[in-house]
Scaffold this active site. Sequence first.
Site, PDB file in Angstrom:
ATOM      1  N   CYS A 115       0.824  -1.227   0.000  1.00 41.20           N
ATOM      2  CA  CYS A 115       0.000   0.000   0.000  1.00 41.20           C
ATOM      3  C   CYS A 115       0.853   1.271   0.000  1.00 41.20           C
ATOM      4  CB  CYS A 115      -0.924   0.018   1.207  1.00 41.20           C
ATOM      5  SG  CYS A 115      -1.878  -1.474   1.348  1.00 41.20           S
ATOM      6  N   HIS A 255      -3.908   6.570   3.100  1.00 37.19           N
ATOM      7  CA  HIS A 255      -4.202   5.289   2.456  1.00 37.19           C
ATOM      8  C   HIS A 255      -5.610   4.857   2.890  1.00 37.19           C
ATOM      9  CE1 HIS A 255      -4.155   1.373   0.893  1.00 37.19           C
ATOM     10  NE2 HIS A 255      -4.106   0.776   2.067  1.00 37.19           N
ATOM     11  N   ASN A 285     -10.152  -0.820  -0.826  1.00 36.64           N
ATOM     12  CA  ASN A 285      -8.705  -0.667  -0.648  1.00 36.64           C
ATOM     13  C   ASN A 285      -8.010  -1.021  -1.969  1.00 36.64           C
ATOM     14  OD1 ASN A 285      -6.000  -0.924   0.057  1.00 36.64           O
ATOM     15  ND2 ASN A 285      -6.414  -1.984   1.979  1.00 36.64           N
TER      16      ASN A 285
HETATM   17  O1  UT7 Z   1      -4.095  -2.016   3.285  1.00 34.91           O
HETATM   18  C1  UT7 Z   1      -3.364  -2.310   4.427  1.00 34.91           C
HETATM   19  C2  UT7 Z   1      -3.627  -3.667   4.960  1.00 34.91           C
HETATM   20  N1  UT7 Z   1      -4.936  -3.883   5.475  1.00 34.91           N
HETATM   21  C3  UT7 Z   1      -5.416  -3.259   6.571  1.00 34.91           C
HETATM   22  O2  UT7 Z   1      -4.851  -2.344   7.101  1.00 34.91           O
HETATM   23  C4  UT7 Z   1      -6.692  -3.822   7.123  1.00 34.91           C
HETATM   24  C5  UT7 Z   1      -6.769  -3.529   8.580  1.00 34.91           C
HETATM   25  N2  UT7 Z   1      -7.850  -4.251   9.259  1.00 34.91           N
HETATM   26  C6  UT7 Z   1      -9.150  -3.949   9.134  1.00 34.91           C
HETATM   27  O3  UT7 Z   1      -9.526  -3.083   8.375  1.00 34.91           O
HETATM   28  C7  UT7 Z   1     -10.117  -4.683  10.033  1.00 34.91           C
HETATM   29  O4  UT7 Z   1      -9.389  -5.446  10.975  1.00 34.91           O
HETATM   30  C8  UT7 Z   1     -11.103  -5.626   9.271  1.00 34.91           C
HETATM   31  C9  UT7 Z   1     -12.097  -4.802   8.484  1.00 34.91           C
HETATM   32  C10 UT7 Z   1     -10.333  -6.544   8.353  1.00 34.91           C
HETATM   33  C11 UT7 Z   1     -11.887  -6.475  10.272  1.00 34.91           C
HETATM   34  O5  UT7 Z   1     -12.543  -5.651  11.199  1.00 34.91           O
HETATM   35  P1  UT7 Z   1     -12.410  -5.956  12.757  1.00 34.91           P
HETATM   36  O6  UT7 Z   1     -13.278  -5.002  13.447  1.00 34.91           O
HETATM   37  O7  UT7 Z   1     -10.954  -5.928  13.082  1.00 34.91           O
HETATM   38  O8  UT7 Z   1     -13.035  -7.384  12.864  1.00 34.91           O
HETATM   39  P2  UT7 Z   1     -12.390  -8.724  13.444  1.00 34.91           P
HETATM   40  O9  UT7 Z   1     -11.336  -9.228  12.516  1.00 34.91           O
HETATM   41  O10 UT7 Z   1     -12.017  -8.495  14.865  1.00 34.91           O
HETATM   42  O11 UT7 Z   1     -13.639  -9.657  13.371  1.00 34.91           O
HETATM   43  C12 UT7 Z   1     -14.819  -9.397  14.097  1.00 34.91           C
HETATM   44  C13 UT7 Z   1     -15.877 -10.400  13.677  1.00 34.91           C
HETATM   45  C14 UT7 Z   1     -15.359 -11.827  13.584  1.00 34.91           C
HETATM   46  O12 UT7 Z   1     -16.372 -12.666  14.058  1.00 34.91           O
HETATM   47  P3  UT7 Z   1     -16.271 -13.338  15.521  1.00 34.91           P
HETATM   48  O13 UT7 Z   1     -15.003 -14.140  15.510  1.00 34.91           O
HETATM   49  O14 UT7 Z   1     -16.233 -12.186  16.465  1.00 34.91           O
HETATM   50  O15 UT7 Z   1     -17.507 -14.175  15.587  1.00 34.91           O
HETATM   51  C15 UT7 Z   1     -15.197 -12.044  12.106  1.00 34.91           C
HETATM   52  O16 UT7 Z   1     -15.326 -13.384  11.729  1.00 34.91           O
HETATM   53  O17 UT7 Z   1     -16.354 -10.053  12.353  1.00 34.91           O
HETATM   54  C16 UT7 Z   1     -16.324 -11.224  11.550  1.00 34.91           C
HETATM   55  N3  UT7 Z   1     -16.137 -10.844  10.165  1.00 34.91           N
HETATM   56  C17 UT7 Z   1     -17.160 -10.584   9.332  1.00 34.91           C
HETATM   57  N4  UT7 Z   1     -18.494 -10.594   9.527  1.00 34.91           N
HETATM   58  C18 UT7 Z   1     -19.266 -10.275   8.471  1.00 34.91           C
HETATM   59  C19 UT7 Z   1     -14.967 -10.663   9.483  1.00 34.91           C
HETATM   60  N5  UT7 Z   1     -15.225 -10.313   8.222  1.00 34.91           N
HETATM   61  C20 UT7 Z   1     -16.573 -10.259   8.101  1.00 34.91           C
HETATM   62  C21 UT7 Z   1     -17.449  -9.939   7.038  1.00 34.91           C
HETATM   63  N6  UT7 Z   1     -18.770  -9.942   7.259  1.00 34.91           N
HETATM   64  N7  UT7 Z   1     -16.983  -9.596   5.804  1.00 34.91           N
END
Ligand code: UT7
Length: 328
Positions: A115, A255, A285
């Site tokens: 990125c 970004h 992204n």
């Molecule tokens: O470009 C540079 C590299 N990338 C980044 O910088 C990305 C940085 N990270 C993020 O943007 C966020 O961490 C995400 C958007 C990827 C995830 O958000 P989060 O608030 O950190 O969620 P999490 O990973 O803690 O997951 C929370 C819950 C999980 O369920 P459980 O285990 O709590 O039951 C996930 O399985 O959300 C669930 N989950 C989803 N639910 C519905 C993860 N993806 C999805 C989805 N739809 N697409």
Amino acid sequence: MKLIETQITGTGSYVPRRILTNADLENMVDTSDEWIRARTGIKERRIADKNEAASDLAYKASIKAMEAAKVTSEELDMIIVATITPDMIFPATACILQEKLGARKIVGFDLEAACSGFLYALSIGSQFIATGMYNTILIVAAETLSRITDWKDRNTCVLFADGAGAAILRPSHGSSRIISSYLGADGSGADLVKVPAGGSRLPASIETVKNRQHYMKMKGNELFKKAVKMMAQTIEISLDKGNLTTNDINLFIPHQANIRIIKAVTKRVGLSMDKTWINLDRYGNLSAASIAVALDEAIRKKRIKRGDKILFTTFGGGITCGSILLEW
Ligand code: UT7
């Protein structure tokens, strides 16, 4: 030796026509429009056609940047393509682009900083301007992330998409210049976002394909926390180096990984969201291309005027990060 200041004299961008909405994704994986909007800020994204590779997107963005800068392809002295989704492992997408553009047999190479690629390219390109070695440099960030996205993995497939942005760098003849630049990398986070197979560590095999190891894997939550911290730190370093404060900034172009990351960073450093350019709602992204596309949009929508102080900040795989402050 007196160093020569760099000016961006033109920008261009291109996003594929095909729109993939959150509603479309609801039919592909276990997710919801509500979750995606609330947790990421993304509403829709663009996906390249089957026959569109990174160099095709790069070409369209480059043509627009050259038109805006009133530069012909014969005038180019160097091409840098920032991408993690090159047409092929080699040759460089920059060489393929050189041929498509009908440029001279000039130096061209790809730059892989995920990125952070566009800011790395801007900083590296400006070094060649500074020394007087080159006069006209094309930097392009082009990504076809849909090709390394696992469309069965809801953790990543709602986030990434395709697009390209380009800029022409030339010596500055006025006050327009790069005020300060800071780039960094922290390899201890190399495991947080990656495509495990297809390189020399794990060459392509039936096994790697079966195990879906040619797709992007991400530890989103760990990255999220690092992103906020590192982006805030790089902003502070570049502002310090430039002897400016957040009050001096007319436009912040971060970004575009997640609206919650951007909001947390602006809050931490004291920047207002009104002065922050957002396009992740429309494009998701775009890795290296996010900032490049955003810059072109902001210019074309006349949100940037001569003399404005623009702050770019990035964070991505590697982990790489960077912040560039410039006077437009
Ligand atoms: O470009 C540079 C590299 N990338 C980044 O910088 C990305 C940085 N990270 C993020 O943007 C966020 O961490 C995400 C958007 C990827 C995830 O958000 P989060 O608030 O950190 O969620 P999490 O990973 O803690 O997951 C929370 C819950 C999980 O369920 P459980 O285990 O709590 O039951 C996930 O399985 O959300 C669930 N989950 C989803 N639910 C519905 C993860 N993806 C999805 C989805 N739809 N697409």
